[in-house]
Design an enzyme around this catalytic site. Structure first.
Site, PDB file in Angstrom:
ATOM      1  CG  HIS A 164      -3.715 -13.793   8.897  1.00  0.00           C
ATOM      2  ND1 HIS A 164      -2.416 -14.037   8.518  1.00  0.00           N
ATOM      3  CD2 HIS A 164      -4.426 -13.692   7.735  1.00  0.00           C
ATOM      4  CE1 HIS A 164      -2.340 -14.093   7.196  1.00  0.00           C
ATOM      5  NE2 HIS A 164      -3.544 -13.860   6.697  1.00  0.00           N
TER       6      HIS A 164
ATOM      7  NE  ARG B 124      -8.002 -16.537   5.829  1.00  0.00           N
ATOM      8  CZ  ARG B 124      -7.153 -15.743   5.248  1.00  0.00           C
ATOM      9  NH1 ARG B 124      -6.850 -14.599   5.805  1.00  0.00           N
ATOM     10  NH2 ARG B 124      -6.609 -16.071   4.115  1.00  0.00           N
TER      11      ARG B 124
ATOM     12  NE  ARG C 103      -7.531 -10.087   5.165  1.00  0.00           N
ATOM     13  CZ  ARG C 103      -6.717 -10.983   4.605  1.00  0.00           C
ATOM     14  NH1 ARG C 103      -6.622 -11.080   3.291  1.00  0.00           N
ATOM     15  NH2 ARG C 103      -6.005 -11.783   5.357  1.00  0.00           N
TER      16      ARG C 103
ATOM     17  CG  HIS D   4      -4.292 -17.853   8.393  1.00  0.00           C
ATOM     18  ND1 HIS D   4      -4.130 -19.215   8.267  1.00  0.00           N
ATOM     19  CD2 HIS D   4      -4.336 -17.371   7.130  1.00  0.00           C
ATOM     20  CE1 HIS D   4      -4.075 -19.533   6.980  1.00  0.00           C
ATOM     21  NE2 HIS D   4      -4.201 -18.433   6.272  1.00  0.00           N
TER      22      HIS D   4
ATOM     23  CB  ALA E 235      -0.927  -0.015   1.218  1.00  0.00           C
TER      24      ALA E 235
ATOM     25  CE  LYS F 152       7.589  -1.311  13.090  1.00  0.00           C
ATOM     26  NZ  LYS F 152       6.721  -1.418  14.256  1.00  0.00           N
TER      27      LYS F 152
HETATM   28  C1  SIN Z   1      -3.012 -17.271   3.002  1.00  0.00           C
HETATM   29  O1  SIN Z   1      -2.249 -17.449   2.076  1.00  0.00           O
HETATM   30  O2  SIN Z   1      -3.615 -18.175   3.575  1.00  0.00           O
HETATM   31  C2  SIN Z   1      -3.237 -15.887   3.483  1.00  0.00           C
HETATM   32  C3  SIN Z   1      -3.835 -15.093   2.428  1.00  0.00           C
HETATM   33  C4  SIN Z   1      -4.582 -13.950   3.013  1.00  0.00           C
HETATM   34  O3  SIN Z   1      -4.575 -13.757   4.217  1.00  0.00           O
HETATM   35  O4  SIN Z   1      -5.224 -13.253   2.246  1.00  0.00           O
END
Ligand code: SIN
Length: 528
Positions: free
Chosen positions: A360, A299, A395, A252, A23, A43
């Protein structure tokens, strides 16, 4: 271009970008190519080191089987339908074409291709079609490398490595002109600690873009690198910008677990290609939790399922079993994971992989509009530090690089369109950084212990499964800690670690306060 004065250096640019992931660099390139002088502040010792580097799975791109409507529906489904619809619509229409035009063609990211030369599309959880571009399982490394190579050729960008942003500068907080307090508050730059000189300088600009990444390292277990300490969120809050959706921290489901090995991500695309979660009794357990989507459920659901299995078995981990994948060579398609697991003594072709869920991605962040502008004039935020509302409560995989790219380019362009010169009198009214009169050398044992306390507090009381009583305990503990850390910060010689500690405790408190204020379980905020 930048100008340094003698004595304590003061820097002036048209735009300061804090953070050097997809970004931040995309923003810097688009602003610089529109004529602005830009400073990128990292940093880290190297500008390559950013969350982006660690992305494995990929980035949603253009594909024949896909449509903006399909992608939009998948984003809403993952996000529990509380996404910002305007932002999602922009992203699904304009984001995937930008992956082709900006990343593949302009920057030269070498996306993996099939034997016939087509982009090799992969799949991750909650995606209804294959639409993810990748570079084996090292997508982030490939993108970051190409972006950094490209920016070396852009003369009006200057990169400052080993420079830690301490605080944003605003007229209301910092100007020596008492009248500025009565004028609308705006951001004018940042105080930045040069780690090599151990000195803080004022960097001044009419626009600052925060692209400081997420908050993963505020939790005991994370897929993120050490630098993910919520710095930008804390700085923005102290300056007076709004932060929203902070209760939505995504975990995650599959991060490598081994007592003696640092955690690393096991990409969801491994499940996209057929790997399955298995408990220690050898049962593929996702059918109990989501019989339809199984291991490719959103997720948050999969992370909770893993957490519950671990609780039920009183175990520190579950397994991810990739042994059933027969249609591709695991060592070629997933070379990074293959090698890292092998170094830890596990051959993923013949043995299941021990995994745990881990913090994550931050779905909340600094509230921004469709151009990435925060509620504070002069301040933009992009990438994980920002909340565009695209992710809602959770997300969809492989959307974060896309969001970072899209709003990076957009915010950089917007900063260039609004470019202005700040009055000299206003710039001159900003004082140099003032060192405390009696500075103490910090005791690293105290700082490290305070950091660990934040991480275990967040993991145990504000993690995957929350309750009101746990959150109240977290709030009280963090309040006590933040008081102590603030005293410490005021008297100590500044270091990156102290800055991160101060930012970390504030961002952790923001997350806990938001979680307490929202009794509704939705997406990745789950409260019992
Ligand atoms: C992953 O590769 O499992 C992570 C991808 C993501 O967080 O978008």
């Amino acid at each position: 271009m930048a100008a340094a004065s003698s004595g304590s250096p003061r820097w002036e640019f048209d735009l300061i970008v804090i953070g050097s992931g997809i970004a931040g660099i995309s923003a810097a390139i688009s602003a610089a190519e529109a004529g602005l002088s830009v400073a990128i502040i990292s940093k880290e010792a190297s500008v390559f080191e950013a969350n982006t580097w660690y992305a494995q799975g990929g980035i949603v791109g253009e594909s024949d089987d896909d449509s903006p409507e399909l992608l939009e529906a998948d984003i809403y489904h993952a996000g529990a339908e509380i996404n910002n619809r305007e932002a999602v619509r922009l992203l699904v229409q304009e984001g995937p074409p930008l992956v082709s035009a900006f990343l593949a063609e302009k920057i030269g990211v070498p996306f993996s291709r099939t034997g016939t030369g087509e982009i090799d599309l992969t799949r991750e959880a909650a995606h209804s079609v294959r639409r993810i571009y990748h570079v084996t399982d090292r997508t982030g490394q490939a993108i970051q490398t190409a972006l950094v190579d490209y920016l070396k050729g852009v003369k009006s960008i200057r990169v400052f490595e080993d420079h830690t942003a301490v605080d944003l500068i605003t007229n209301a907080h910092h100007s020596r002109d008492s009248q500025e307090l009565y004028r609308p508050t705006r951001v004018l730059g940042a105080y930045i600690l040069d780690g090599r000189r151990a000195a803080v300088s004022a960097f001044l600009a009419p626009a600052v873009i925060l692209s400081t990444g997420g908050v993963g390292n505020l939790f005991l277990h994370t897929s993120n690198p050490a630098g993910a300490t919520g710095d930008g969120i804390a700085m923005a809050r102290r300056a007076g910008a709004e932060v929203i959706n902070a209760e939505y921290v995504q975990f995650h489901p599959t991060v490598f677990y081994h007592r003696d090995v640092k955690r690393f991500l096991i990409t969801e695309s491994l499940r996209g290609e057929g790997a399955r979660l298995m408990n220690r009794r050898g049962e593929y357990f996702m059918k109990k939790y989501n019989p339809k989507e199984l291991d490719l459920a959103p997720r948050d659901e999969v992370s909770r399922a893993v957490y519950r299995e671990m609780e039920e078995e009183d175990s520190d981990f579950v397994y991810l079993d990739a042994r059933g994948i027969k249609n591709l060579a695991l060592d070629e398609r997933f070379p990074g994971i293959f090698e890292q697991c092998k170094a830890a003594g596990i051959d993923i072709r013949s043995e299941p992989i021990p995994v745990i869920p881990a913090a994550h991605f931050f779905c909340g962040g600094i509230k921004v509009d469709l151009n990435g502008m925060s509620s504070l004039p002069g301040l933009y935020a992009v990438g994980e530090a920002a909340c565009t509302g695209v992710h809602g409560a959770n997300r969809l995989a492989s959307i974060s690089l896309l969001e970072g790219l899209y709003w990076g380019v957009r915010a950089g362009g917007d900063a260039a369109r609004r470019a202005q010169k700040l009055p000299r009198s206003l710039l001159d009214s900003i004082p140099d950084w003032i060192e405390p009169t009696a500075v103490e050398e910090f005791d690293p044992v105290l700082v490290n212990q305070d950091f660990r306390t934040i991480q275990s507090t967040m993991w145990n009381y504000a993690g995957i499964i929350r309750s009101r009583s746990r959150l109240l305990r977290a709030q009280a503990d963090l309040n006590y800690l933040s008081h102590r850390i603030e005293q410490f910060y005021k008297g100590a010689r500044l270091t990156r670690r102290i800055v991160e500690l101060r930012d970390g405790v504030l961002t952790a408190s923001i997350i806990v306060d938001a979680a307490l204020a929202n009794p509704a379980s939705r997406g990745c905020h789950y409260i019992e």
